[in-house]
Design an enzyme around this catalytic site. Structure first.
Site, short mmCIF file in Angstrom:
data_model
loop_
_atom_site.label_atom_id
_atom_site.label_comp_id
_atom_site.label_asym_id
_atom_site.label_seq_id
_atom_site.Cartn_x
_atom_site.Cartn_y
_atom_site.Cartn_z
N CYS A 2 0.92 -1.02 -0.05
CA CYS A 2 -0.08 -0.15 0.03
C CYS A 2 0.80 1.23 -0.06
O CYS A 2 2.14 1.21 0.25
CB CYS A 2 -0.93 0.06 1.15
N ARG A 27 1.67 2.33 -7.15
CA ARG A 27 1.99 1.12 -6.36
C ARG A 27 0.68 0.12 -6.17
O ARG A 27 0.65 -0.98 -5.65
CB ARG A 27 2.13 1.50 -4.71
N TRP A 74 -3.70 -1.84 -1.13
CA TRP A 74 -3.41 -2.91 -2.32
C TRP A 74 -3.98 -4.21 -1.30
O TRP A 74 -3.29 -4.51 -0.25
CB TRP A 74 -1.78 -3.24 -2.53
N ASN A 100 0.74 -0.47 6.12
CA ASN A 100 1.28 -1.10 4.95
C ASN A 100 2.14 -2.50 5.39
O ASN A 100 2.98 -2.50 6.19
CB ASN A 100 2.19 -0.48 4.02
N GLY A 101 1.30 -3.78 5.02
CA GLY A 101 2.14 -4.92 5.49
C GLY A 101 1.20 -5.83 5.87
O GLY A 101 -0.11 -5.77 5.64
N GLU A 481 8.13 -20.62 -20.23
CA GLU A 481 8.21 -19.33 -19.80
C GLU A 481 9.37 -18.66 -20.13
O GLU A 481 9.13 -17.25 -20.44
CB GLU A 481 7.94 -19.67 -18.32
N LYS A 485 9.02 -15.11 -22.09
CA LYS A 485 9.44 -13.73 -21.66
C LYS A 485 10.26 -12.98 -22.76
O LYS A 485 10.20 -11.83 -23.04
CB LYS A 485 10.47 -14.16 -20.47
N GLU A 488 7.95 -11.71 -25.68
CA GLU A 488 6.82 -10.80 -25.52
C GLU A 488 7.76 -9.43 -25.17
O GLU A 488 6.84 -8.27 -25.47
CB GLU A 488 5.90 -11.21 -24.29
N HIS A 504 11.92 -34.29 -32.99
CA HIS A 504 10.79 -34.73 -33.85
C HIS A 504 10.29 -33.50 -34.88
O HIS A 504 9.35 -33.09 -34.76
CB HIS A 504 9.57 -35.00 -33.28
N LYS A 603 -1.41 -5.65 -19.64
CA LYS A 603 -1.33 -6.35 -18.49
C LYS A 603 -2.23 -7.13 -18.28
O LYS A 603 -1.99 -8.17 -17.72
CB LYS A 603 -0.92 -5.27 -17.41
C1 AGP Z 1 3.02 -12.72 -19.26
O1 AGP Z 1 4.13 -12.33 -19.11
C2 AGP Z 1 1.84 -12.06 -20.22
N1 AGP Z 1 1.79 -10.93 -19.78
C3 AGP Z 1 0.64 -12.81 -20.16
O2 AGP Z 1 0.97 -14.10 -20.78
C4 AGP Z 1 -0.17 -13.15 -18.98
O3 AGP Z 1 0.64 -14.13 -18.21
C5 AGP Z 1 -1.46 -13.78 -19.35
O4 AGP Z 1 -2.23 -12.65 -19.89
C6 AGP Z 1 -2.54 -14.11 -18.05
O5 AGP Z 1 -2.57 -13.16 -17.24
P1 AGP Z 1 -3.22 -13.12 -15.87
O6 AGP Z 1 -2.24 -14.16 -15.12
O7 AGP Z 1 -3.40 -11.97 -15.38
O8 AGP Z 1 -4.53 -14.03 -15.89
#
Ligand code: AGP
Length: 608
Positions: A2, A27, A74, A100-101, A481, A485, A488, A504, A603
């Site tokens: 927070c 934040r 938060w 905050n905590g 993963e 990273k 993207e 394959h 996001k």
């Molecule tokens: C991950 O780096 C991406 N930004 C994206 O794949 C994300 O994980 C996906 O959109 C799912 O989002 P969520 O975890 O908020 O559901």
């Protein structure tokens, strides 16, 4: 995480507090509020939603008073609501508190205070603290705060005011940042320099276990046992934008680097070493059903889907419950089979992803019991599920998920220990697993110390156009993963694959320009991965291996190695992903990409 701010001086506090709250809105917040002392009365104004909602509530009305507190929440305990928003007050409203905590032992304290007649208005751990201070108050606010905090387990950065002592703010720190801004005839306290920079660059940083008595022209520092502490005033040079990012160039790097703390927060109060198991309050009512589920289906998207793959492996390994992981976007349209005894787990950092939410609704429509693993308290998915586990990782601002991913895997590890112990794992094995989990923050910190070596590696590979990421077992999920990273945020094409699958098809891609990242830690399939590395080398591919520290054999075979410490196999993903987060980050920065807001991405994907 927070945002808190306090002011005492000769000006009206409200405008200063509001502008400070706005500067902390990065934040993350879901509600906010003010407490202003004027003519011996503390006025409280709180609203759910963004800071703008609080401004609307105030609607330009003046709130006179030269002593006040402000807070953006938060949520960690209790859904975002006006009632649960801070500041919180004691029974009669003589004391107001912002915090905050996480107060770990708040339910025990709540019971004890309830037995002494205290009545609570909210579900929050913070309100408990306000009543605890009231219960300890005998005319000296500093002493009451010291007595109360001596009974508290957990983390706090807090500020308290009392209408009987209108010339002071009491602030205290344990585990959550707190800084005092020293002005001319006025003083500030905040969780974040960003809130006070426009007024003063003279700062005093509180350390854990310290309490401050802040008046408009003086600040005194004590310990909880009232021993005097001498503090120095530091001059701040950072600018506002740097402060919001904690001094890092990007939120993504800040969030990568804060993972030792966020892992601690995700585990806080949930590991029972004596009993060798985990405690997950949000699952308690459905734990039996989950432990005896006929089948578990995990639905998620993107990085959360990768966390789900690891969860599948863990739960099947330790609880022997059949698990399958589905892309939520596929699951929702496939008229899925949900028989009696099916449990659906939705994993979502934002708790708002449209495909995951739709998959969840479909699962519920067909009668499944559901569990949500989310980071944002009170998010839609969190509210739609029968049971839930919050990550407590704090707001994740960077679009590319990093700390949320490692916290998702941590929460899934806690769940698999809990279920495993119910399904026959011995207490000795459970204690070993818990002990290894407790070491994770330190191991991650050790890997992060090596970030410069990874930055130099990024220099060598920033211009390559294609990457392959390969791994087996738990490491296959990390290969996926790591590839996500990179693609993207750097816009380089990267594919994750099971290492054995390479022959394959993808092996046709390998040539002297193809970097192949192996997650090749010493687990049960290590020898097989060594053979896959030879297959790549035979075709002149370039091998980058994330391997176990001290693995000399890998040092001879791979072109480049990134060594990481050893822990139990099921926890290795939390360690092996860290170098891949950093590699993607540094390559993207070197390519001049917008790391925190990559092109075409959002996001939270709240549309289909
Ligand atoms: C991950 O780096 C991406 N930004 C994206 O794949 C994300 O994980 C996906 O959109 C799912 O989002 P969520 O975890 O908020 O559901």
């Amino acid at each position: 995480m927070c945002g808190i701010i306090g002011y005492i001086g000769q000006k009206d506090a409200a405008p200063i507090l509001m502008s400070g709250l706005k500067r902390m809105e990065y934040r993350g917040y879901d509600s906010s509020g003010l407490a202003i002392l004027h003519n011996g009365v503390i006025q409280i104004k709180k609203e759910v939603g963004k800071i703008a909602e609080l401004e609307k509530l105030l609607n330009g009305q003046s709130l006179p008073g030269q002593l006040g507190l402000g807070h953006t929440r938060w949520a960690t305990h209790g859904i975002p609501s006006r009632t649960n928003a801070h500041p919180h007050i004691d029974t009669e409203g003589h004391i107001a508190l912002i915090h905050n905590g996480i107060i770990e032992n708040y339910s025990a304290l709540r019971q004890r205070l309830g037995a002494r007649g205290h009545k609570f208005r909210t579900e929050t751990d913070t309100e408990t603290l306000a009543h605890l201070i009231e219960d300890s108050y005998q005319g000296d606010l500093l002493e009451a705060v010291q007595l109360a905090l001596a009974q508290v387990k957990g983390t706090y950065g807090l500020a308290v005011i009392c209408d009987k002592e209108p010339d002071r703010i009491i602030a205290a720190r344990m585990g959550s940042p707190l800084v005092i801004g020293v002005g001319e005839g006025e003083n500030f306290v905040a969780s974040d320099l960003a809130a006070i920079i426009p007024y003063t660059r003279n700062a005093i940083y509180l350390d854990d276990g310290e309490v401050a008595l802040i008046k408009k022209d003086s600040v005194q520092h004590r310990t909880l046992t009232n021993r005097e502490v001498l503090k120095k005033i530091e001059s701040v040079t950072l600018d506002l934008e740097e402060i919001e990012k904690g001094g890092y160039d990007h939120f993504m790097l800040k969030e990568i680097m804060e993972q030792p703390r966020t892992l601690e927060d995700s585990m806080r109060g949930r590991l029972l070493e004596e009993e060798g198991t985990a405690k997950l309050g949000g699952v308690a009512d459905h734990l039996d059903k989950l432990a005896h589920a006929r089948r578990i289906i995990i639905i998620a998207c993107g990085t959360s889907w990768h966390a789900g793959l690891i969860g599948e492996h863990m739960i099947e390994e330790f609880a022997r419950i059949p698990v399958e992981v589905e892309y939520a976007s596929e699951f929702r349209y496939r008229d899925p089979i949900i028989e009696d005894g099916t449990f659906v787990i939705a994993i979502s950092q934002s708790g708002e992803t449209a495909d995951t939410l739709a998959g969840l609704k479909e699962a519920r429509r067909k009668g499944a019991t559901t569990l949500g693993i989310c980071n944002v308290v009170g998010s839609t998915i969190a509210r739609e599920t029968d049971a839930g586990i919050y990550l407590h990782a704090g707001p994740e601002i960077g679009v590319a998920s990093t700390k949320a991913f490692t916290s998702q895997v941590t929460v899934l590890a806690l769940l698999s220990i809990l279920l495993g112990r119910m399904k026959g794992i011995s207490s000795a094995q459970g204690r070993w697993m818990v002990r290894e989990m407790k070491k994770l923050p330190g191991l991650v910190a050790k890997i992060l110390e090596n970030h410069e070596k990874i930055m130099h590696l990024a220099q060598k590979f920033k211009d390559h156009r294609n990457f392959l990421y390969l791994g087996r077992g738990y490491n296959f999920s990390i290969a996926l993963e790591g590839a996500l990273k990179l693609k993207e945020i750097s816009y380089i094409h990267a594919e994750g694959y099971p290492a054995a699958e390479m022959k394959h098809g993808p092996i046709a891609l390998i040539d002297k320009d193809m970097p192949v990242v192996f997650i090749a830690t010493q687990d049960g399939t290590y020898e097989k991965v060594l053979s896959n590395i030879e297959e790549v080398k035979a075709r002149k591919g370039i091998v980058i291996a994330v391997c176990t520290e001290g693995d000399k054999e890998m040092g001879e075979r791979a072109d480049y190695t990134i060594e990481i410490p050893r822990t139990m196999n099921f926890l290795m993903p939390i360690l092996s992903v860290i170098p891949l987060q950093l590699l993607a980050y540094y390559i993207a920065v070197l390519r001049g990409c917008n790391v925190d807001q990559p092109r075409n991405l959002a996001k939270s994907v709240t549309v289909e």
